[in-house]
Motif scaffolding. Structure first.
Motif, short mmCIF file in Angstrom:
data_model
loop_
_atom_site.label_atom_id
_atom_site.label_comp_id
_atom_site.label_asym_id
_atom_site.label_seq_id
_atom_site.Cartn_x
_atom_site.Cartn_y
_atom_site.Cartn_z
N GLY A 188 1.03 7.64 0.33
CA GLY A 188 0.99 7.98 1.75
C GLY A 188 0.57 6.83 2.63
N MET A 189 -0.01 5.78 2.02
CA MET A 189 -0.47 4.63 2.80
C MET A 189 0.26 3.35 2.42
SD MET A 189 -4.58 5.24 3.01
CE MET A 189 -4.77 5.76 1.33
N MET A 190 1.20 3.42 1.49
CA MET A 190 1.86 2.20 1.00
C MET A 190 2.72 1.54 2.07
SD MET A 190 2.95 3.25 -2.87
CE MET A 190 1.77 4.00 -3.99
N LEU A 191 3.34 2.33 2.94
CA LEU A 191 4.16 1.75 4.00
C LEU A 191 3.32 0.89 4.92
CD1 LEU A 191 6.82 1.44 5.51
CD2 LEU A 191 6.27 3.56 6.76
N TYR A 192 2.16 1.41 5.30
CA TYR A 192 1.26 0.61 6.14
C TYR A 192 0.79 -0.63 5.41
CZ TYR A 192 -2.78 -1.18 8.45
OH TYR A 192 -3.66 -2.03 9.04
N MET A 193 0.36 -0.45 4.17
CA MET A 193 -0.18 -1.57 3.41
C MET A 193 0.87 -2.67 3.22
SD MET A 193 -2.31 0.56 0.53
CE MET A 193 -3.15 -0.85 -0.17
N ALA A 194 2.12 -2.27 3.03
CA ALA A 194 3.19 -3.25 2.82
C ALA A 194 3.40 -4.12 4.04
CB ALA A 194 4.48 -2.54 2.46
N GLN A 195 3.04 -3.63 5.23
CA GLN A 195 3.26 -4.37 6.46
C GLN A 195 2.03 -5.11 6.94
OE1 GLN A 195 6.00 -2.00 9.31
NE2 GLN A 195 5.13 -0.43 7.98
N MET A 220 9.25 6.53 -3.84
CA MET A 220 9.33 7.65 -2.92
C MET A 220 8.59 7.36 -1.62
SD MET A 220 11.29 9.66 -4.41
CE MET A 220 11.18 10.97 -3.20
N ASP A 221 7.54 6.56 -1.69
CA ASP A 221 6.78 6.21 -0.48
C ASP A 221 7.55 5.25 0.42
OD1 ASP A 221 4.50 7.71 -0.44
OD2 ASP A 221 3.14 6.00 -0.40
N LEU A 222 8.36 4.38 -0.17
CA LEU A 222 8.95 3.28 0.58
C LEU A 222 10.45 3.40 0.82
CD1 LEU A 222 7.11 0.26 -1.10
CD2 LEU A 222 6.42 1.53 0.93
N ILE A 223 11.17 4.23 0.09
CA ILE A 223 12.63 4.22 0.12
C ILE A 223 13.18 4.50 1.51
CG2 ILE A 223 12.71 6.64 -0.62
CD1 ILE A 223 15.29 3.82 -1.27
N VAL A 226 12.94 1.18 3.51
CA VAL A 226 13.18 -0.07 2.78
C VAL A 226 13.91 -1.10 3.65
CG1 VAL A 226 15.38 0.69 1.77
CG2 VAL A 226 13.97 -1.00 0.58
N GLY A 227 14.82 -0.63 4.52
CA GLY A 227 15.51 -1.55 5.41
C GLY A 227 14.57 -2.22 6.38
N LYS A 228 13.62 -1.47 6.90
CA LYS A 228 12.62 -2.01 7.81
C LYS A 228 11.72 -3.02 7.10
CE LYS A 228 8.58 -0.47 10.49
NZ LYS A 228 7.77 0.71 10.89
N LEU A 229 11.34 -2.71 5.88
CA LEU A 229 10.47 -3.61 5.13
C LEU A 229 11.15 -4.93 4.82
CD1 LEU A 229 8.73 -1.18 2.60
CD2 LEU A 229 7.76 -2.20 4.66
N MET A 230 12.45 -4.89 4.53
CA MET A 230 13.17 -6.12 4.19
C MET A 230 13.19 -7.12 5.34
SD MET A 230 16.44 -4.89 1.93
CE MET A 230 16.25 -4.39 0.21
N LEU A 231 13.00 -6.65 6.56
CA LEU A 231 12.99 -7.52 7.73
C LEU A 231 11.58 -7.84 8.20
CD1 LEU A 231 15.85 -5.78 9.76
CD2 LEU A 231 16.02 -7.87 8.42
N HIS A 232 10.58 -7.31 7.50
CA HIS A 232 9.19 -7.50 7.94
C HIS A 232 8.60 -8.76 7.32
CE1 HIS A 232 4.90 -6.63 8.54
NE2 HIS A 232 5.31 -5.89 9.55
N PRO A 233 7.78 -9.51 8.08
CA PRO A 233 7.20 -10.76 7.55
C PRO A 233 6.42 -10.58 6.26
CG PRO A 233 6.85 -10.62 9.91
CD PRO A 233 7.44 -9.30 9.49
N PHE A 234 5.73 -9.43 6.11
CA PHE A 234 4.95 -9.18 4.90
C PHE A 234 5.60 -8.12 4.03
CE2 PHE A 234 1.80 -9.96 8.42
CZ PHE A 234 1.72 -11.32 8.19
#
Length: 511
Positions: A188-195, A220-223, A226-234
């Motif tokens: 539930g917090m992995m999306l935030y942590m990834a950024q 399941m947390d990130l799928i 995933v497109g947004k994460l691929m463009l994120h600096p972190f």
């Protein structure tokens, strides 16, 4: 109550750890005998976990009324070594919502200050903008000039920033608690942590060596993002890590998500997105994945070929996929041959196409280059494509190019980019072809102008190097007759120096 609470806290300085490590102490607590709206034992249990001194509890109501005052005059002790700046309203600020009826349905920040009574360590961090201030341990952390911690800050998720940094210096109690967390605790917090810069590193470390079940939790947390994460600096680093550890089916699902959002070409044009897509390409294991990707990518071939980031994706496909897989891509390149060849990135892509493709597709590309050879030879980028085609030394192709250039060698020799093509023609072709080029140059009435031309002098040097017999003699006579003028010209002196070093002929002495 205040005196008892102060005495109890001073006698027990508990380090912040996992809830399970404090369970034996819960049974030993003897809270002050006073009435309250909530259970005193549970309150003190949470209170002891935070090691919050009673002074903050004593001044709780005052702090709420003066929340807008200067943060330097407000302090909430945390243990005996640190205090918190403006934004913390007292002990109840840290208690679960179940202990605060008036805040039971209130969510503060994205996750709230606290969860249920059995909350994990992540959920008892202080909210955003609550900074620590130095008290009794000035060397425990890194402090800035204002007396505030420079290495620790809180984010909107209630997580401490800086924990993933290699240079961070944090108390052992915090590091020990982090080691106890599992990926299940982070759901539930992995999306935030990834950024987040520091938490992204921490999450990547947790992803190493995880079980299949834990991989499913991460997926399941990130799928969905995933497109947004691929463009994120972190986040792009977490996305790349996810591509590495996930299964073949999950990898196909990631590709589908990227394609469904119509952002594949846009992602390839982005610096970070291009890296993420290349990582995805390296882990393709089925023909279905390759076919899906190439079908979605081909319409954007022109834009990608002319882009600094997109060209890397195109080149990866050319180097690792078959001609059949790249068929649509190569057709797009052939249809836009001139536009791609005259572009800084496109000329590199076109050379890769010539190198890796075969058969009818390659012949179509070659035909497109030959048809535009006169324009490409004088172009700042297109001349590299023509030179590469000459370097392939395909007899039929070379003859077609020389036929296109016939009558234009003198003009090319005076051009910054065309002179490179003429030099390549002299060096890469057989003696018969090079001789015909030299004869055309000597036949021009203005041939002597090449001796002192900024670019033509290099053509003359190459002609002297490859010529033999009567052609070399004719060139040397041309140099000798113009040597007096050449000695006073920068570019003419280069030709004289070449003759002296390479041919052992000193025209300056003869003059």
């Amino acid at each position: 109550m205040e005196k008892d609470l102060r005495d109890w806290v001073s006698s027990r300085s508990l380090s912040l750890g996992s809830p399970s490590s404090l369970s034996p102490l819960y049974e030993q607590l003897e809270p002050p005998q006073t009435s309250s709206r909530f259970d005193q034992t549970l309150m003190l249990s949470e209170f002891s976990r935070l090691s919050v001194s009673s002074s903050s509890y004593n001044n709780n109501n005052n702090r709420r009324r003066s929340s807008s005052s200067n943060s330097n005059n407000q302090a909430l002790y945390m243990g005996s070594g640190y205090d918190l700046a403006n934004g913390v309203g007292g002990v109840d600020h840290f208690l679960p919502c179940s202990f605060q009826p008036e805040r039971e349905n209130q969510r503060v920040g994205e996750f709230g200050h606290l969860g249920a009574a059995n909350t994990n360590f992540l959920e008892i961090f202080v909210p955003e903008r609550n900074q620590l201030r130095q008290r009794e341990y000035p060397n425990r952390l890194s402090w800035n000039g204002n007396g505030l911690v420079s290495d620790i800050s809180m984010n909107s998720c209630g997580l401490v920033d800086g924990l993933g940094s290699k240079k961070s210096r944090f108390p052992n109690w915090l590091k020990d608690s982090m080691n106890c967390w599992s990926l299940k605790d982070l759901r539930g917090m992995m999306l935030y942590m990834a950024q987040n810069q520091q938490w992204s590193r921490y999450l990547q470390c947790k992803m190493d060596g995880c079980t299949d079940e834990e991989k499913n939790w991460i997926f399941m947390d990130l799928i969905e993002h995933v497109g947004k994460l691929m463009l994120h600096p972190f986040g792009n680093y977490v996305a790349q890590k996810l591509v590495e550890i996930c299964s073949e089916h999950q990898r196909t699902h990631i590709l589908q998500k990227v394609i469904e959002t119509n952002s594949l070409v846009h992602m390839c044009l982005n610096n970070l997105g291009s890296r993420s897509i290349q990582k995805l390409l390296k882990h393709f294991t089925t023909q279905q994945q390759i076919s899906m990707f190439m079908y979605a990518l081909s319409p954007g071939t022109l834009a990608l070929s002319k882009d600094l980031n997109g060209q890397h994706v195109i080149q990866h496909c050319l180097m690792h996929f078959s001609d059949e897989d790249n068929m649509h891509l190569l057709n797009e390149v052939a249809n836009n041959c001139l536009k791609i060849a005259t572009d800084r990135s496109g000329c590199c892509v076109l050379q890769k196409c010539l190198k890796h493709c075969k058969g009818a597709l390659k012949e179509r590309l070659v035909a497109g280059i030959i048809a535009n050879a006169l324009l490409l030879a004088e172009d700042q980028y297109g001349n590299y494509v023509v030179q590469y085609l000459l370097e392939l030394r395909i007899p039929r192709v070379t003859e077609d190019l020389l036929r296109q250039f016939k009558g234009s060698y003198f003009i090319f020799s005076s051009n910054k980019f065309g002179s490179n093509v003429v030099e390549k023609c002299l060096v890469e072709t057989v003696e018969e072809h090079s001789a015909s080029i030299i004869i055309e140059l000597l036949s021009d009435p203005k041939c002597s102008m090449l001796l002192i031309d900024p670019y033509g002098n290099f053509v003359i040097q190459k002609a002297l190097l490859v010529s033999k017999g009567y052609l070399r003699t004719a060139l040397l006579e041309l140099v000798q007759s113009n040597s007096p003028i050449m000695t006073s010209n920068l570019y003419g002196r280069k030709v004289l120096t070449f003759c002296q070093k390479e041919l052992n002929i000193n025209f300056r002495t003869r003059c």
